[in-house]
Design a protein around this motif. Structure first.
Motif, PDB file in Angstrom:
ATOM      1  N   GLU A  27       0.792  -1.236   0.000  1.00 28.18           N
ATOM      2  CA  GLU A  27       0.000   0.000   0.000  1.00 28.18           C
ATOM      3  C   GLU A  27       0.823   1.283   0.000  1.00 28.18           C
ATOM      4  OE1 GLU A  27      -3.306   0.213   2.771  1.00 28.18           O
ATOM      5  OE2 GLU A  27      -3.411  -1.962   2.753  1.00 28.18           O
ATOM      6  N   TRP A  28       1.989   1.250   0.647  1.00 24.55           N
ATOM      7  CA  TRP A  28       2.761   2.487   0.837  1.00 24.55           C
ATOM      8  C   TRP A  28       4.251   2.263   0.656  1.00 24.55           C
ATOM      9  CZ3 TRP A  28      -0.373   6.461   0.960  1.00 24.55           C
ATOM     10  CH2 TRP A  28      -1.649   6.325   1.519  1.00 24.55           C
ATOM     11  N   ALA A  60      -2.429   4.086  -8.916  1.00 23.65           N
ATOM     12  CA  ALA A  60      -2.964   3.817  -7.574  1.00 23.65           C
ATOM     13  C   ALA A  60      -2.032   2.868  -6.824  1.00 23.65           C
ATOM     14  CB  ALA A  60      -4.361   3.222  -7.672  1.00 23.65           C
ATOM     15  N   ASN A  62       1.474   1.526  -4.705  1.00 21.23           N
ATOM     16  CA  ASN A  62       2.083   1.981  -3.453  1.00 21.23           C
ATOM     17  C   ASN A  62       2.906   3.264  -3.620  1.00 21.23           C
ATOM     18  OD1 ASN A  62       3.923   0.538  -5.009  1.00 21.23           O
ATOM     19  ND2 ASN A  62       4.292  -1.053  -3.486  1.00 21.23           N
ATOM     20  N   ARG A  65       0.533   6.331  -4.552  1.00 24.97           N
ATOM     21  CA  ARG A  65      -0.222   6.766  -3.366  1.00 24.97           C
ATOM     22  C   ARG A  65       0.676   7.577  -2.428  1.00 24.97           C
ATOM     23  NH1 ARG A  65      -4.393   3.676  -1.341  1.00 24.97           N
ATOM     24  NH2 ARG A  65      -3.261   3.291   0.597  1.00 24.97           N
ATOM     25  N   GLY A  80      -2.085  12.182 -10.984  1.00 25.81           N
ATOM     26  CA  GLY A  80      -2.007  10.752 -11.282  1.00 25.81           C
ATOM     27  C   GLY A  80      -2.613  10.553 -12.658  1.00 25.81           C
ATOM     28  N   TRP A  87      -6.919   4.488 -10.972  1.00 31.26           N
ATOM     29  CA  TRP A  87      -6.910   5.710 -10.151  1.00 31.26           C
ATOM     30  C   TRP A  87      -7.049   5.348  -8.678  1.00 31.26           C
ATOM     31  CZ3 TRP A  87     -10.635   9.668 -12.980  1.00 31.26           C
ATOM     32  CH2 TRP A  87     -10.077   9.970 -14.238  1.00 31.26           C
ATOM     33  N   MET A  88      -6.626   6.254  -7.829  1.00 29.47           N
ATOM     34  CA  MET A  88      -6.739   6.043  -6.370  1.00 29.47           C
ATOM     35  C   MET A  88      -8.208   6.025  -5.951  1.00 29.47           C
ATOM     36  SD  MET A  88      -3.536   7.386  -5.331  1.00 29.47           S
ATOM     37  CE  MET A  88      -2.351   8.272  -6.314  1.00 29.47           C
ATOM     38  N   ASP A  89      -8.429   5.518  -4.747  1.00 29.79           N
ATOM     39  CA  ASP A  89      -9.797   5.542  -4.227  1.00 29.79           C
ATOM     40  C   ASP A  89     -10.172   6.967  -3.806  1.00 29.79           C
ATOM     41  OD1 ASP A  89      -9.279   5.447  -0.979  1.00 29.79           O
ATOM     42  OD2 ASP A  89      -7.772   4.402  -2.170  1.00 29.79           O
ATOM     43  N   LEU A  92      -9.010   8.502  -0.361  1.00 27.15           N
ATOM     44  CA  LEU A  92      -7.613   8.971  -0.269  1.00 27.15           C
ATOM     45  C   LEU A  92      -7.441  10.293  -1.022  1.00 27.15           C
ATOM     46  CD1 LEU A  92      -4.720   8.523   0.697  1.00 27.15           C
ATOM     47  CD2 LEU A  92      -4.315   7.173  -1.367  1.00 27.15           C
ATOM     48  N   ILE A  93      -8.086  10.390  -2.180  1.00 32.61           N
ATOM     49  CA  ILE A  93      -7.993  11.645  -2.949  1.00 32.61           C
ATOM     50  C   ILE A  93      -8.557  12.796  -2.117  1.00 32.61           C
ATOM     51  CG2 ILE A  93      -8.780  12.873  -5.019  1.00 32.61           C
ATOM     52  CD1 ILE A  93      -8.789  10.193  -6.486  1.00 32.61           C
ATOM     53  N   CYS A 109      -6.571  13.296 -10.627  1.00 26.66           N
ATOM     54  CA  CYS A 109      -6.350  12.105 -11.433  1.00 26.66           C
ATOM     55  C   CYS A 109      -6.952  12.374 -12.803  1.00 26.66           C
ATOM     56  CB  CYS A 109      -7.051  10.893 -10.825  1.00 26.66           C
ATOM     57  SG  CYS A 109      -6.285  10.344  -9.300  1.00 26.66           S
TER      58      CYS A 109
END
Ligand code: NVA
Length: 182
Positions: A27-28, A60, A62, A65, A80, A87-89, A92-93, A109
């Motif tokens: 994830e990170w 999206a 690690n 993000r 992004g 794309w990120m969720d 989180l955006i 994004c």
């Protein structure tokens, strides 16, 4: 701890009697951010506020993000750029939009390559498929992300002093054993 599942490093942190550093999870990737921001600072004479970093491809993952978070915190605009399902969720955006607003920058994004890269300062990308993802997604991912390739044409539309960055490893040809297999 450099490992896989985020839950493992969080479990270690909750139970260890010493500080635990996240050296990379699915994830990170916060330690990568320390190196990347140092690189950006060095390239832009330590004047990074207001600069724009574009992450191309699997936007999206690690690294992407983590870049969105660090850019928001340090006053750098983050874009992004990749197909919509990379794309990120939204949550989180939204969180990063809030942090970015406090620091005078923006996050977004898009799937529009030209819009994303025009005048950008840093163009960044990563592997096609990140750790923890099944081998079955390789073919589909390469197909989906090919349109987001960073090449000389793309660098031409970026800002005059734009730099290209990649967290490595990079599998962009058949010259390595892994690249060949892929
Ligand atoms: N997104 C990459 C980062 C490698 C440092 C991966 O998870 O494989």
């Amino acid at each position: 701890y450099r490992g896989y599942d985020q839950k493992v490093v969080e479990g270690l942190a909750a139970n260890a009697g010493v500080p635990v550093w996240n050296g990379l999870t699915t994830e990170w990737h916060p330690t990568q951010m320390l190196a990347d921001i140092l690189t950006v600072q060095e390239n832009f004479n330590y004047d990074i506020k207001g600069k724009t970093l574009v992450f191309m491809g699997d936007a999206a993952n690690n690294v992407a993000r983590s870049l969105m978070v660090v850019c928001s915190k340090l006053g750098m605009n983050f874009v992004g750029c990749g197909p919509k399902d990379c794309w990120m969720d939204d949550e989180l955006i939204k969180t990063c939009e809030g942090i970015a607003a406090e620091n005078g920058c923006t996050v977004k994004c898009t799937d529009d390559v030209k819009d994303a890269c025009t005048g950008a300062d840093v163009i960044y990308t990563d592997v096609w498929v990140s750790m923890g993802e099944p081998v079955e997604v390789w073919a589909e991912r390469i197909n989906d992300l090919a349109a987001y390739q960073i090449n000389q044409e793309l660098m031409k539309i970026a800002g005059p002093k734009a730099v290209f960055m990649h967290c490595l490893p990079a599998y962009h040809d058949h010259k390595t054993t892994v690249g060949k297999e892929m």
